[in-house]
Motif scaffolding. Structure first.
Motif, PDB file in Angstrom:
ATOM      1  N   TRP A 108      -7.731 -12.915   8.531  1.00 15.29           N
ATOM      2  CA  TRP A 108      -7.597 -11.593   7.948  1.00 15.29           C
ATOM      3  C   TRP A 108      -6.223 -10.999   8.202  1.00 15.29           C
ATOM      4  O   TRP A 108      -5.602 -11.247   9.244  1.00 15.29           O
ATOM      5  CB  TRP A 108      -8.643 -10.643   8.532  1.00 15.29           C
ATOM      6  CG  TRP A 108     -10.045 -10.983   8.162  1.00 15.29           C
ATOM      7  CD1 TRP A 108     -10.838 -11.930   8.734  1.00 15.29           C
ATOM      8  CD2 TRP A 108     -10.829 -10.370   7.136  1.00 15.29           C
ATOM      9  NE1 TRP A 108     -12.076 -11.940   8.124  1.00 15.29           N
ATOM     10  CE2 TRP A 108     -12.092 -10.995   7.145  1.00 15.29           C
ATOM     11  CE3 TRP A 108     -10.587  -9.356   6.221  1.00 15.29           C
ATOM     12  CZ2 TRP A 108     -13.111 -10.633   6.271  1.00 15.29           C
ATOM     13  CZ3 TRP A 108     -11.590  -8.993   5.342  1.00 15.29           C
ATOM     14  CH2 TRP A 108     -12.841  -9.632   5.377  1.00 15.29           C
ATOM     15  N   GLY A 109      -5.787 -10.204   7.256  1.00 14.68           N
ATOM     16  CA  GLY A 109      -4.603  -9.407   7.467  1.00 14.68           C
ATOM     17  C   GLY A 109      -4.930  -8.144   8.232  1.00 14.68           C
ATOM     18  O   GLY A 109      -6.090  -7.859   8.571  1.00 14.68           O
ATOM     19  N   GLN A 110      -3.897  -7.366   8.514  1.00 14.39           N
ATOM     20  CA  GLN A 110      -4.055  -6.155   9.308  1.00 14.39           C
ATOM     21  C   GLN A 110      -4.587  -4.982   8.491  1.00 14.39           C
ATOM     22  O   GLN A 110      -5.007  -3.976   9.049  1.00 14.39           O
ATOM     23  CB  GLN A 110      -2.716  -5.768   9.941  1.00 14.39           C
ATOM     24  CG  GLN A 110      -1.725  -5.088   9.008  1.00 14.39           C
ATOM     25  CD  GLN A 110      -1.096  -6.030   7.997  1.00 14.39           C
ATOM     26  OE1 GLN A 110      -1.221  -7.257   8.084  1.00 14.39           O
ATOM     27  NE2 GLN A 110      -0.403  -5.456   7.018  1.00 14.39           N
ATOM     28  N   GLY A 111      -4.565  -5.113   7.186  1.00 12.54           N
ATOM     29  CA  GLY A 111      -4.983  -4.048   6.297  1.00 12.54           C
ATOM     30  C   GLY A 111      -3.812  -3.178   5.883  1.00 12.54           C
ATOM     31  O   GLY A 111      -2.879  -2.948   6.652  1.00 12.54           O
ATOM     32  N   THR A 112      -3.868  -2.693   4.655  1.00 14.34           N
ATOM     33  CA  THR A 112      -2.852  -1.786   4.147  1.00 14.34           C
ATOM     34  C   THR A 112      -3.545  -0.597   3.489  1.00 14.34           C
ATOM     35  O   THR A 112      -4.496  -0.765   2.720  1.00 14.34           O
ATOM     36  CB  THR A 112      -1.893  -2.502   3.172  1.00 14.34           C
ATOM     37  OG1 THR A 112      -0.858  -1.610   2.758  1.00 14.34           O
ATOM     38  CG2 THR A 112      -2.633  -3.041   1.950  1.00 14.34           C
ATOM     39  N   GLN A 113      -3.071   0.591   3.811  1.00 17.29           N
ATOM     40  CA  GLN A 113      -3.712   1.814   3.344  1.00 17.29           C
ATOM     41  C   GLN A 113      -3.313   2.127   1.912  1.00 17.29           C
ATOM     42  O   GLN A 113      -2.130   2.142   1.571  1.00 17.29           O
ATOM     43  CB  GLN A 113      -3.336   2.992   4.248  1.00 17.29           C
ATOM     44  CG  GLN A 113      -3.881   4.338   3.783  1.00 17.29           C
ATOM     45  CD  GLN A 113      -5.374   4.456   3.964  1.00 17.29           C
ATOM     46  OE1 GLN A 113      -5.901   4.161   5.038  1.00 17.29           O
ATOM     47  NE2 GLN A 113      -6.068   4.888   2.917  1.00 17.29           N
ATOM     48  N   VAL A 114      -4.306   2.382   1.079  1.00 22.43           N
ATOM     49  CA  VAL A 114      -4.097   2.862  -0.285  1.00 22.43           C
ATOM     50  C   VAL A 114      -4.734   4.236  -0.395  1.00 22.43           C
ATOM     51  O   VAL A 114      -5.927   4.399  -0.110  1.00 22.43           O
ATOM     52  CB  VAL A 114      -4.699   1.903  -1.326  1.00 22.43           C
ATOM     53  CG1 VAL A 114      -4.662   2.531  -2.720  1.00 22.43           C
ATOM     54  CG2 VAL A 114      -3.958   0.578  -1.314  1.00 22.43           C
ATOM     55  N   THR A 115      -3.950   5.218  -0.787  1.00 18.64           N
ATOM     56  CA  THR A 115      -4.433   6.578  -0.955  1.00 18.64           C
ATOM     57  C   THR A 115      -4.149   7.027  -2.378  1.00 18.64           C
ATOM     58  O   THR A 115      -3.004   6.965  -2.838  1.00 18.64           O
ATOM     59  CB  THR A 115      -3.769   7.535   0.041  1.00 18.64           C
ATOM     60  OG1 THR A 115      -4.025   7.098   1.377  1.00 18.64           O
ATOM     61  CG2 THR A 115      -4.307   8.947  -0.133  1.00 18.64           C
ATOM     62  N   VAL A 116      -5.177   7.471  -3.072  1.00 20.07           N
ATOM     63  CA  VAL A 116      -5.053   7.953  -4.444  1.00 20.07           C
ATOM     64  C   VAL A 116      -5.440   9.424  -4.436  1.00 20.07           C
ATOM     65  O   VAL A 116      -6.595   9.775  -4.174  1.00 20.07           O
ATOM     66  CB  VAL A 116      -5.931   7.158  -5.415  1.00 20.07           C
ATOM     67  CG1 VAL A 116      -5.697   7.642  -6.845  1.00 20.07           C
ATOM     68  CG2 VAL A 116      -5.641   5.665  -5.297  1.00 20.07           C
ATOM     69  N   SER A 117      -4.481  10.268  -4.719  1.00 17.60           N
ATOM     70  CA  SER A 117      -4.712  11.702  -4.632  1.00 17.60           C
ATOM     71  C   SER A 117      -3.725  12.430  -5.527  1.00 17.60           C
ATOM     72  O   SER A 117      -2.597  11.981  -5.735  1.00 17.60           O
ATOM     73  CB  SER A 117      -4.557  12.192  -3.190  1.00 17.60           C
ATOM     74  OG  SER A 117      -4.675  13.602  -3.103  1.00 17.60           O
ATOM     75  N   SER A 118      -4.166  13.558  -6.055  1.00 17.94           N
ATOM     76  CA  SER A 118      -3.285  14.409  -6.835  1.00 17.94           C
ATOM     77  C   SER A 118      -2.525  15.385  -5.956  1.00 17.94           C
ATOM     78  O   SER A 118      -1.660  16.110  -6.435  1.00 17.94           O
ATOM     79  CB  SER A 118      -4.093  15.178  -7.887  1.00 17.94           C
ATOM     80  OG  SER A 118      -5.072  15.995  -7.267  1.00 17.94           O
TER      81      SER A 118
ATOM     82  N   GLY B  64       0.814  -1.199   0.000  1.00 15.04           N
ATOM     83  CA  GLY B  64       0.000   0.000   0.000  1.00 15.04           C
ATOM     84  C   GLY B  64       0.850   1.252   0.000  1.00 15.04           C
ATOM     85  O   GLY B  64       2.058   1.213   0.206  1.00 15.04           O
ATOM     86  N   GLY B  65       0.202   2.367  -0.242  1.00 11.98           N
ATOM     87  CA  GLY B  65       0.900   3.632  -0.259  1.00 11.98           C
ATOM     88  C   GLY B  65       0.114   4.690  -0.987  1.00 11.98           C
ATOM     89  O   GLY B  65      -1.107   4.584  -1.154  1.00 11.98           O
ATOM     90  N   LEU B  66       0.822   5.710  -1.429  1.00  6.17           N
ATOM     91  CA  LEU B  66       0.234   6.849  -2.122  1.00  6.17           C
ATOM     92  C   LEU B  66       0.466   6.725  -3.618  1.00  6.17           C
ATOM     93  O   LEU B  66       1.583   6.431  -4.062  1.00  6.17           O
ATOM     94  CB  LEU B  66       0.839   8.147  -1.605  1.00  6.17           C
ATOM     95  CG  LEU B  66       0.402   9.439  -2.282  1.00  6.17           C
ATOM     96  CD1 LEU B  66      -1.080   9.695  -2.042  1.00  6.17           C
ATOM     97  CD2 LEU B  66       1.235  10.600  -1.785  1.00  6.17           C
ATOM     98  N   ALA B  67      -0.587   6.937  -4.385  1.00  3.46           N
ATOM     99  CA  ALA B  67      -0.493   6.925  -5.835  1.00  3.46           C
ATOM    100  C   ALA B  67      -1.275   8.088  -6.415  1.00  3.46           C
ATOM    101  O   ALA B  67      -2.243   8.566  -5.811  1.00  3.46           O
ATOM    102  CB  ALA B  67      -1.012   5.607  -6.412  1.00  3.46           C
ATOM    103  N   ARG B  68      -0.846   8.552  -7.571  1.00  5.19           N
ATOM    104  CA  ARG B  68      -1.580   9.571  -8.307  1.00  5.19           C
ATOM    105  C   ARG B  68      -2.722   8.944  -9.088  1.00  5.19           C
ATOM    106  O   ARG B  68      -2.674   7.757  -9.434  1.00  5.19           O
ATOM    107  CB  ARG B  68      -0.642  10.294  -9.274  1.00  5.19           C
ATOM    108  CG  ARG B  68       0.567  10.944  -8.632  1.00  5.19           C
ATOM    109  CD  ARG B  68       0.208  12.289  -8.050  1.00  5.19           C
ATOM    110  NE  ARG B  68       1.389  13.004  -7.598  1.00  5.19           N
ATOM    111  CZ  ARG B  68       1.387  14.279  -7.230  1.00  5.19           C
ATOM    112  NH1 ARG B  68       0.274  14.996  -7.284  1.00  5.19           N
ATOM    113  NH2 ARG B  68       2.511  14.844  -6.812  1.00  5.19           N
ATOM    114  N   PRO B  69      -3.780   9.708  -9.364  1.00  9.41           N
ATOM    115  CA  PRO B  69      -4.811   9.182 -10.259  1.00  9.41           C
ATOM    116  C   PRO B  69      -4.199   8.712 -11.574  1.00  9.41           C
ATOM    117  O   PRO B  69      -3.369   9.402 -12.167  1.00  9.41           O
ATOM    118  CB  PRO B  69      -5.741  10.376 -10.462  1.00  9.41           C
ATOM    119  CG  PRO B  69      -5.572  11.197  -9.231  1.00  9.41           C
ATOM    120  CD  PRO B  69      -4.122  11.053  -8.857  1.00  9.41           C
ATOM    121  N   GLY B  70      -4.608   7.538 -12.011  1.00  8.40           N
ATOM    122  CA  GLY B  70      -4.041   6.929 -13.198  1.00  8.40           C
ATOM    123  C   GLY B  70      -2.827   6.075 -12.936  1.00  8.40           C
ATOM    124  O   GLY B  70      -2.367   5.381 -13.852  1.00  8.40           O
ATOM    125  N   GLY B  71      -2.312   6.102 -11.716  1.00  8.05           N
ATOM    126  CA  GLY B  71      -1.143   5.320 -11.375  1.00  8.05           C
ATOM    127  C   GLY B  71      -1.474   3.885 -11.023  1.00  8.05           C
ATOM    128  O   GLY B  71      -2.618   3.435 -11.138  1.00  8.05           O
TER     129      GLY B  71
END
Length: 117
Positions: free
Chosen positions: A107-117, A9-16
């Motif tokens: 279940w896993g602990q969860g991983t954060q996915v953030t999609v933002s410009s 997980g992590g930070l991605a740009r729209p379209g990434g």
């Protein structure tokens, strides 16, 4: 007990793109049910993708991610993946991996996915 360890997980740009991984401590067979869920703020937890076989005929995708996300497994490495392409801001959520073994869900602990410009 089956341990489920998620990563990617992590930070991605729209379209990434991002690739999530799910390593489990138990062996995976071709008919072992596994799934990726996600939960966004203010929303119910929903199934993103699930698989209970090896081929594409055994995979299910939520309509919102169909054509963009791909679930796969490496049975020899006891690992599942979720390849996420063409990400959108609405994909922002905590993503969870689950596996069913002996009639129980782990279940896993969860991983954060953030999609933002």
């Amino acid at each position: 007990q089956v341990e489920v360890v998620e990563s990617g997980g992590g930070l991605a740009r729209p379209g990434g793109s991002l690739r999530l991984s799910c390593k489990v401590s138990s062996s995976i067979r071709d008919n072992t049910p596994m799934a990726w869920y996600r939960q966004a703020p203010g929303k119910e937890r929903e199934v993103v993708a699930s698989i209970a076989g090896i081929g594409i005929d055994f995979a299910y995708y939520a309509e919102s991610v169909r054509g963009r996300f791909t679930i796969s497994r490496d049975l020899a490495k006891n690992t599942a993946h979720l390849q996420m392409n063409n990400l959108k801001p609405d994909d922002t959520a905590v993503y969870y991996c689950t596996i069913n073994k002996g009639g129980q869900n782990f279940w896993g602990q969860g991983t954060q996915v953030t999609v933002s410009s």
